[in-house]
Enzyme design. Structure first.
Site, PDB file in Angstrom:
ATOM      1  N   GLY A   1      33.808  46.374  34.520  1.00  0.00           N
ATOM      2  CA  GLY A   1      33.605  46.305  35.965  1.00  0.00           C
ATOM      3  C   GLY A   1      34.248  47.417  36.770  1.00  0.00           C
TER       4      GLY A   1
ATOM      5  CD  GLU B   1      39.694  43.137  37.209  1.00  0.00           C
ATOM      6  OE1 GLU B   1      38.625  43.793  37.188  1.00  0.00           O
ATOM      7  OE2 GLU B   1      39.867  42.155  36.499  1.00  0.00           O
TER       8      GLU B   1
ATOM      9  CG  ASP C   1      36.611  34.365  41.206  1.00  0.00           C
ATOM     10  OD1 ASP C   1      36.801  33.826  42.290  1.00  0.00           O
ATOM     11  OD2 ASP C   1      35.730  33.971  40.406  1.00  0.00           O
TER      12      ASP C   1
ATOM     13  CG  ASP D   1      28.128  42.023  34.487  1.00  0.00           C
ATOM     14  OD1 ASP D   1      29.268  41.756  34.927  1.00  0.00           O
ATOM     15  OD2 ASP D   1      27.652  41.499  33.477  1.00  0.00           O
TER      16      ASP D   1
HETATM   17  P1  5GP Z   1      39.303  35.858  37.424  1.00  0.00           P
HETATM   18  O1  5GP Z   1      40.106  35.734  36.167  1.00  0.00           O
HETATM   19  O2  5GP Z   1      40.032  36.483  38.577  1.00  0.00           O
HETATM   20  O3  5GP Z   1      38.669  34.541  37.796  1.00  0.00           O
HETATM   21  O4  5GP Z   1      38.053  36.706  37.002  1.00  0.00           O
HETATM   22  C1  5GP Z   1      37.858  38.000  37.287  1.00  0.00           C
HETATM   23  C2  5GP Z   1      36.572  38.422  36.607  1.00  0.00           C
HETATM   24  O5  5GP Z   1      35.505  37.477  36.836  1.00  0.00           O
HETATM   25  C3  5GP Z   1      36.106  39.720  37.200  1.00  0.00           C
HETATM   26  O6  5GP Z   1      36.667  40.820  36.539  1.00  0.00           O
HETATM   27  C4  5GP Z   1      34.600  39.607  37.032  1.00  0.00           C
HETATM   28  O7  5GP Z   1      34.231  40.043  35.749  1.00  0.00           O
HETATM   29  C5  5GP Z   1      34.294  38.128  37.129  1.00  0.00           C
HETATM   30  N1  5GP Z   1      33.856  37.764  38.496  1.00  0.00           N
HETATM   31  C6  5GP Z   1      34.502  36.991  39.391  1.00  0.00           C
HETATM   32  N2  5GP Z   1      33.797  36.882  40.535  1.00  0.00           N
HETATM   33  C7  5GP Z   1      32.670  37.618  40.354  1.00  0.00           C
HETATM   34  C8  5GP Z   1      31.526  37.907  41.207  1.00  0.00           C
HETATM   35  O8  5GP Z   1      31.389  37.494  42.361  1.00  0.00           O
HETATM   36  N3  5GP Z   1      30.587  38.707  40.659  1.00  0.00           N
HETATM   37  C9  5GP Z   1      30.668  39.206  39.387  1.00  0.00           C
HETATM   38  N4  5GP Z   1      29.661  39.987  38.983  1.00  0.00           N
HETATM   39  N5  5GP Z   1      31.715  38.958  38.581  1.00  0.00           N
HETATM   40  C10 5GP Z   1      32.701  38.158  39.061  1.00  0.00           C
END
Ligand code: 5GP
Length: 185
Positions: A43, A97, A101, A157
């Site tokens: 990403g 990053e 999320d 993606d």
């Molecule tokens: P976290 O561990 O913070 O929940 O996840 C982060 C990862 O989840 C990001 O690096 C990404 O790959 C994916 N992700 C979280 N939200 C989104 C979104 O709105 N769109 C996309 N394409 N990927 C997301």
């Protein structure tokens, strides 16, 4: 606009302006030092390459690729698929990053990289979705804070596609349903 998108959330121009601003801040904060950018694949690719061009101090680029353990919900248990090439001991490290999320991935990265004894360790994310946070993450540099919407483009993606879009948009529900398991349809 790509036909699978409902709307463009962040335009190419707004992305360029934000990345330039982040680069200027990072250049000032790390002036006279060498900064090691650690990108989280895949990403980070578009964001990191644009950001690096705006950094005026010496810069190293390194990458990690992580994957959550199989399962429907993110557990914060992360597997390293590709590790750093270089040591970061005594280095000023900036994690780059695409989006934070739940924060579980970034929390894991922080704990893991801390054990390698960098001189400093900070986070730069293009997008922040604070409403879904499960683990606290001290983000130093943020491009945009966004609502809880699933976005694609500029590195992000769905099923491996849309990363090349020069803007960030919200995917149509119909596009998600139409794709099934074959992203190349
Ligand atoms: P976290 O561990 O913070 O929940 O996840 C982060 C990862 O989840 C990001 O690096 C990404 O790959 C994916 N992700 C979280 N939200 C989104 C979104 O709105 N769109 C996309 N394409 N990927 C997301």
């Amino acid at each position: 606009m790509h036909k699978d998108l409902e709307e463009i959330l962040i335009s190419k121009q707004d992305l360029e302006a934000s990345v330039a601003k982040l680069g200027a801040r990072i250049s000032a904060d790390y002036a006279g030092r060498c900064v090691t950018l650690v990108g989280v694949l895949k990403g980070c690719v578009l964001f990191m390459s644009d950001l690096a061009k705006h950094i005026t101090t010496d810069t190293r680029l390194d990458f990690m690729m992580l994957s959550s353990y199989a399962g429907e919900h993110s557990t914060g248990v992360v597997r390293i698929l590709l590790d750093l090439k270089e040591s970061i001991e005594d280095c000023d490290v900036l994690i780059v990053e695409d989006i934070v999320d739940s924060g579980l991935t970034m929390n894991y990265m922080l704990q893991n990289l801390k054990t390698r004894r960098p001189r400093s360790l900070e986070i730069c994310t293009l997008l922040d979705k604070p409403s879904r946070r499960k683990a606290p993450v001290p983000i130093k540099y943020t491009g945009f804070t966004i609502e809880d919407k699933f976005v694609v483009g500029y590195g992000l993606d769905y099923n491996g596609i849309y990363r090349n879009l020069p803007y960030i948009g919200v995917l149509k529900k119909s596009a998600v349903e139409a794709q099934g398991n074959n992203p190349c349809r």
